[in-house]
Design an enzyme around this catalytic site. Structure first.
Site, PDB file in Angstrom:
ATOM      1  N   HIS A 161      54.418  29.217  -7.466  1.00  0.00           N
ATOM      2  CA  HIS A 161      53.499  30.338  -7.321  1.00  0.00           C
ATOM      3  C   HIS A 161      54.226  31.673  -7.423  1.00  0.00           C
ATOM      4  O   HIS A 161      55.373  31.820  -6.979  1.00  0.00           O
ATOM      5  CB  HIS A 161      52.803  30.270  -5.956  1.00  0.00           C
ATOM      6  N   CYS A 217      52.473  32.978 -11.828  1.00  0.00           N
ATOM      7  CA  CYS A 217      51.512  34.070 -11.990  1.00  0.00           C
ATOM      8  C   CYS A 217      52.205  35.419 -11.786  1.00  0.00           C
ATOM      9  O   CYS A 217      53.183  35.518 -11.051  1.00  0.00           O
ATOM     10  CB  CYS A 217      50.381  33.928 -10.976  1.00  0.00           C
TER      11      CYS A 217
END
Length: 363
Positions: A161, A217
């Protein structure tokens, strides 16, 4: 670096001299690299220094000899690969461990990295110092650059992440810092791009190359490199200047740093099975490996174009994999399916602009 509390104390490993982050109050710490245990004297038992003799300056984490034998005259190869699945949590990802294993295989078999020069941080590791906690990732980044010399090739791959947070010191063009999320980010916080830049970009001396592959991301400028290559769908490109208005230099100390990121700073990356009939993967990692496997790794432009085209086509014909199954990578990642299109665009950032179509790509 910015802390809401005093920064952790750094001590040098008694075996390999790697900088280790000592937890508050701990009397000793074990090195994840050479396994040596370093004991720290209780500061209350040390007499105060004589007023006539100033204490020596604190050692820099970048100026120590590397572990192992002397550097090879043609340079060494060294890599940190971090894959985080956040298993059993609401943040769980499916493809990050696959990404890490495939990148390790690619570095060893395509780019001839020695097996013992690759430091893996995943939840599958049995060594507690190689679980991708925030403190362990920090230590691995210090290890990656310590003692680097001209001719060395360094690689940092991260699959997990990523996020962003408001920047308050004015060194971001878009007003946000990009971040990586270690396994314990909910309790220990994220790793901010300023810290990554300080750890593995700023120390690089002349003649050292660093390549980062960040499959997360909001990862476009997560190394805080000064220049971003903005590429159109037709393959035309321009370099954007992301140097902060404050004038703070975010480049290297003479070395070369280049980063491939999964998406732009304002985009999200996909953990998807759209690129594989067999298993989930990070879209960016899959497309980079495929570009190399298919012989599109001649220049930086050819690599980036191949990656962008593969992601753009993922929701179309599904012709992403295919070809002969010749390696472990293509055995694991073959075929394709026509799941929804992926809304991400891989980015390239660097410490200095260059012609992406003439500069040869190599690790």
């Amino acid at each position: 670096m910015y802390y809401s509390h005093p920064p952790p104390m750094l001590v040098n490993c008694s075996g390999c001299r790697t900088p280790l982050q000592l937890p508050p109050g701990a009397p000793s710490i074990r090195c994840a690299i050479c396994k040596a245990v370093t004991h720290v004297m209780d500061p209350r038992a040390v007499p105060p220094p004589s007023p006539s003799h100033a204490p020596p300056p604190a050692p820099s984490p970048y100026n120590h000899a590397p572990p192992g034998p002397p550097a090879h005259p043609h340079g060494r190869k060294r890599a940190v690969i971090c894959g985080i699945s956040y298993r059993y949590s609401r943040h769980e990802l499916k493809g990050c461990l696959n990404d890490a294993k495939c990148m390790r295989y690619l570095l060893i078999n395509k780019f001839h990295f020695p097996e013992d020069s690759i430091l893996m941080l995943t939840e599958e590791e049995t060594d507690p110092y190689r679980i991708p906690y925030k403190s362990n990732i920090r230590m691995a980044l210090y290890w990656l650059v310590q003692g680097c010399q001209a001719g060395d090739s360094l690689v940092f791959h991260y699959s997990g992440h990523g996020s962003r947070q408001r920047n308050y010191n004015g060194d971001e063009v878009d007003g946000y810092d990009e971040t990586l999320c270690p396994l314990d980010f909910e309790t220990q916080g994220m790793i901010v791009d300023d810290e990554i830049n300080t750890a593995i970009v700023r120390p690089l001396p002349q003649g050292v190359r660093l390549h980062a592959f960040i499959d997360a991301c909001h990862s476009g400028t997560v190394l805080d490199l000064p220049f971003l290559c903005r590429m159109s769908r037709s393959g035309q490109y321009i370099w954007e200047d992301h140097r902060p208005r404050s004038g703070v230099w975010k480049g290297t100390s003479g070395g070369e740093a280049i980063s491939f990121s999964g998406c732009d700073d304002n985009q999200t990356s996909a953990d998807t099975s759209a690129l594989s009939k067999i298993t989930s993967t990070g879209a960016m990692t899959f497309c980079f490996i495929q570009a190399i496997e298919r012989g599109h790794g001649t220049t930086y432009g050819s690599v980036l174009n191949s990656m962008r085209n593969a992601i753009k086509n993922a929701g179309g014909s599904g012709d992403i994999g295919g070809g002969a199954v010749t390696t472990l990578v293509t055995m694991l990642l073959t075929g394709g399916s026509a799941l929804g299109g992926l809304r991400q665009e891989p980015q390239l950032t660097a410490c200095q602009p260059f012609d992406v179509y003439t500069k040869p790509f190599s690790l």
